[in-house]
Motif scaffolding. Structure first.
Motif, PDB file in Angstrom:
ATOM      1  N   GLU A  72       0.828  -1.209   0.000  1.00 13.45           N
ATOM      2  CA  GLU A  72       0.000   0.000   0.000  1.00 13.45           C
ATOM      3  C   GLU A  72       0.863   1.260   0.000  1.00 13.45           C
ATOM      4  OE1 GLU A  72      -3.323   2.272   2.768  1.00 13.45           O
ATOM      5  OE2 GLU A  72      -3.148   0.078   2.899  1.00 13.45           O
ATOM      6  N   ARG A  73       1.935   1.253   0.810  1.00 12.87           N
ATOM      7  CA  ARG A  73       2.818   2.421   0.846  1.00 12.87           C
ATOM      8  C   ARG A  73       3.494   2.616  -0.514  1.00 12.87           C
ATOM      9  NH1 ARG A  73       6.291   1.232   4.973  1.00 12.87           N
ATOM     10  NH2 ARG A  73       5.026   2.339   6.502  1.00 12.87           N
ATOM     11  N   TYR A  74       3.904   1.512  -1.128  1.00  9.79           N
ATOM     12  CA  TYR A  74       4.577   1.569  -2.420  1.00  9.79           C
ATOM     13  C   TYR A  74       3.653   2.139  -3.493  1.00  9.79           C
ATOM     14  CZ  TYR A  74       6.707  -0.291  -6.724  1.00  9.79           C
ATOM     15  OH  TYR A  74       7.237  -0.435  -7.973  1.00  9.79           O
ATOM     16  N   LEU A  75       2.464   1.598  -3.588  1.00  8.83           N
ATOM     17  CA  LEU A  75       1.531   2.065  -4.609  1.00  8.83           C
ATOM     18  C   LEU A  75       1.081   3.497  -4.344  1.00  8.83           C
ATOM     19  CD1 LEU A  75      -0.741  -1.077  -5.155  1.00  8.83           C
ATOM     20  CD2 LEU A  75       1.131  -0.270  -6.600  1.00  8.83           C
ATOM     21  N   GLY A  76       0.926   3.849  -3.081  1.00 13.25           N
ATOM     22  CA  GLY A  76       0.443   5.187  -2.734  1.00 13.25           C
ATOM     23  C   GLY A  76       1.506   6.261  -2.807  1.00 13.25           C
ATOM     24  N   SER A  77       2.767   5.875  -3.045  1.00 14.74           N
ATOM     25  CA  SER A  77       3.861   6.853  -3.063  1.00 14.74           C
ATOM     26  C   SER A  77       3.925   7.642  -4.361  1.00 14.74           C
ATOM     27  CB  SER A  77       5.196   6.129  -2.872  1.00 14.74           C
ATOM     28  OG  SER A  77       5.505   5.360  -4.034  1.00 14.74           O
TER      29      SER A  77
END
Length: 725
Positions: A82-87
């Motif tokens: 989630e952090r990766y995609l949301g970055s």
């Protein structure tokens, strides 16, 4: 090397140009994230990094892990995904969308995006267009990882890998596999040696023609970096064969192949002893263009004047506080009549007076006069001497910051009648060609300079070739005028260039000194004492602003590197600082720009002072003659400390006080024209420090390394050009 694996929690800074990154990475077993620095291409929070490198301690930011090489992989936990995609790493997916996607697909999210991206339509708000955007962005991210893994697996550092990916994008793998030698030509900073190492790992045969061509181009470019415009074929074959560890026959075939594709030019008309000269194509075009353009200008004939030369000279004298000498009057007369003129002479011979007089006469006649010099400092001095605006040649020609080309060229010529250029010994072959291309057909060119100075840093020896060819009018000034004759600097410089040891016996209260010290290890401390204590105590000058140390070499106990370290510690020992490898920068430091940066409008040899270091923004600011210029931390290879600089880098500059270490350790560079150039950089004070044996070697050694150029031969043989006076 130490190996660490962790997940990027936050990207503090990243440079899109070269990948230099500062990030916080969470390492299993550590309570707090650690700071990592180094090249990471497209870093994104949530990514997993396997890093190899070493722990370092930054004086301001503390413990850091310095990356030497790394591998990046996609996150595996739901939180990391989630952090990766949301970055923002994947175009088309923001934080809100990332949360919904992960809620729908969980740990299978990245597999879905990779293998069945059409399933993203199961998430509310994601339509066909968004899915196409995400699919393309995901392929790009996967391409980055594949390229980086491949390149690092073949011995390419992350920094070079980033440059390769930037140049070729997703085609990088194919480009490198098909022809790794193209990297030497097409990717800045990657030369033949690196490309050859990659090729060897990929299994390319050492006797391939592609390798021989790349090595030959590298050898020819190395000759150009040493100042040669061309190279005798025999010398090129020998140099390239040694580099390649190959037979000369293979190099001969490579030269023929390169000539066939237009990358090099073989010229049989310019070497005095006969034989073939091999040129890089761009240098051949520039040299030939200079000769052709000068021929056109010279054959245009002398200018018609509204008044006689005698009248113009008498009027010029009314604008000056003294009468002109006969040779000065001759130079002025030639300058206002000739289409191309060279005025040469040493210090104190009145070159600046002539420029001022000629500019005023021509302006009085209504002609548009442009003044220029190769460096900013030389242009500033020219402005001060004449009272007219002078520009660097790059600014005169309106350099395009995007690519370094000139907006004023053969298709857009300068709006002028006359161009006067000072410090012309510094002009290399490509720059002279660009200048001549931009001068209108009916305009005139006056080149002023000292032919005894060091030649240009770039390829060529243009001023000397013009003088020796006798194809243009030359006026040589050889009289030292009364005011200049009182300066021991001027007299000493003329002694040096005529092969005489200067007389220091009567300079106790003068401006030219020799401080003897035979122990080279004591030179740095003595130089520091002279710069920091003796000169300020006697003359009241600021040691950082007014005193410049000039050394023949960069290495050694009395080289610029050692002296800069000692002088920085003595003159600017504390304050906000930045450590980059072994280099330390502090606010207040004297710094030099070491390559042309057209975007920032700072050029090789410009000297400034560091005024600010912003660790949070990862920038620093240097002040160049009142103009602040901002650098990213990742651009610091463009700057170096400048308390001590090489004599070559000092060309075109003038300093209130100059200190010159002379030691026998510098034997290879102890040459008469180098010492002469160094001494003539000092305006009010010159101090030589060291061994008198080294001084004697330099004064007696007038056997300077000749440069291979064809300009003199081209000019000398041009039909119809009258031989100059």
């Amino acid at each position: 090397m130490i190996e660490l694996q962790g997940q990027i929690e936050r990207v503090t800074f990243t440079n899109a140009e070269n990948g230099y990154t500062v990030a916080r990475v969470r390492i299993p077993g550590d309570a707090d994230p650690v700071t990592v620095v180094g090249t990471i291409v497209d870093p994104a929070p949530g990514s997993i990094l396997t890093m190899r490198g070493e722990w370092t301690k930054h004086p301001q930011f503390g413990r850091q892990f310095k990356i030497v090489e790394y591998e990046a992989s996609a996150p595996v936990t739901i939180e990391g995904i989630e952090r990766y995609l949301g970055s923002g790493a994947i175009k088309g997916i923001g934080p809100g969308t990332a949360k919904r996607i992960v809620e729908r697909f969980g740990e299978e999210t990245l597999k879905v995006i990779d293998e069945t991206p059409e399933r993203l339509s199961e998430v509310g708000g994601i339509g066909r267009s968004r899915i196409a955007t995400v699919r393309e962005a995901w392929r790009g991210q996967r391409g980055v990882r594949e390229v980086m893994l491949f390149l690092q697996g073949n011995g390419v550092s992350p920094a070079y890998a980033a440059k390769i990916f930037k140049r070729y994008g997703r085609d990088a793998l194919a480009a490198v596999r098909d022809d790794p030698y193209r990297l030497a030509d097409e990717v800045e900073g990657i030369g033949f040696v690196t490309a050859d190492r990659i090729a060897a790992r990929l299994g390319f045969p050492r006797d391939s023609l592609a390798r021989a061509e790349a090595g030959t181009l590298h050898a020819l470019a190395r000759f150009a970096s040493e100042g040669h415009v061309c190279c005798p074929r025999e010398a090129l074959v020998a140099s390239a064969a040694k580099l390649l560890d190959a037979e000369g026959g293979l190099v001969d075939r490579a030269i023929a192949a390169l000539a066939g594709t237009g990358k090099v030019v073989i010229d049989r008309t310019v070497l005095s002893g006969g034989g073939e000269a091999v040129y890089l194509a761009r240098l051949h075009a520039a040299e030939r263009g200079i000769a052709e353009r000068l021929k056109t200008m010279v054959l245009g004939g002398p200018r018609e004047l509204p008044r006689s030369v005698e009248e113009e000279v008498r009027w010029a004298e009314t604008q000056l506080p003294f009468r002109l000498a006969a040779r000065q009057a001759e130079a002025i007369g030639a300058a206002i009549r000739s289409r191309v003129l060279v005025i040469t002479g040493g210090p104190g011979t009145g070159k600046s007076t002539i420029i001022k007089a000629v500019a005023r006469i021509l302006s009085r006649e209504g002609r548009t006069v442009l003044l220029a010099a190769p460096t900013g400092r030389a242009a500033k001095r020219m402005s001060e001497a004449t009272g007219m605006e002078a520009k660097t040649i790059h600014r005169l020609l309106s350099v395009d910051p995007r690519n370094g080309s000139f907006r004023n060229n053969a298709g857009n010529r300068l709006p002028c009648d006359v161009v006067i250029v000072d410090e012309s010994s510094m002009i290399d072959t490509p720059l002279m060609h660009s200048l001549l291309e931009a001068i209108p057909e009916a305009a005139s060119l006056v080149l002023v300079g000292d032919a005894d100075q060091l030649p240009s840093v770039g390829p060529g020896n243009v001023l000397k070739d013009l003088i020796d060819s006798q194809a243009v009018t030359v006026v040589t000034l050889d009289e030292i005028f009364r005011q200049a004759a009182t300066s021991r600097i001027v007299v000493g410089a003329h002694d040096i260039i005529h092969g005489r040891i200067p007389d220091f016996s009567s300079s106790e209260d003068g401006d030219f000194f020799f401080v003897e010290q035979g122990d080279v290890e004591r030179i740095p401390a003595l130089v520091v004492a002279i710069v920091k204590e003796r000169i300020p105590a006697r003359f009241g000058w600021n040691p950082v602003a007014a005193v410049q140390v000039l050394a023949p070499m960069n290495r050694g106990s009395a080289g610029t590197l050692a002296l800069n370290s000692a002088l920085q510690s003595a003159l600017n020992p504390s304050g906000a600082e930045l450590l980059r490898g072994e280099r330390r920068f502090r606010v207040g430091d004297r710094v030099m720009q070491v390559r042309n940066n057209y975007e920032r409008e700072v050029f090789n040899g410009d000297i400034g002072r560091l005024s600010r270091i912003d660790s949070e923004a990862q920038t620093l600011v240097a002040d160049f003659d009142g103009r602040p210029v901002t650098y990213r931390f990742s651009d610091l290879d463009e700057l170096q400390l400048a308390y001590a600089i090489s004599v070559h880098k000092s060309q075109g500059s003038e300093f209130p006080a100059v200190v010159i270490p002379l030691v026998t350790q510098h034997f290879l560079l102890l040459q008469r024209n180098l010492l002469y150039t160094a001494v003539t950089r000092g305006k009010r004070l010159v101090v030589l420090v060291g061994d008198k044996r080294a001084l004697a070697i330099a004064v007696r050694n007038d056997k300077t390394v000749s440069r291979h150029t064809g300009l003199r031969a081209r000019l000398a043989r041009e039909p119809g050009i009258p031989r100059g006076g």
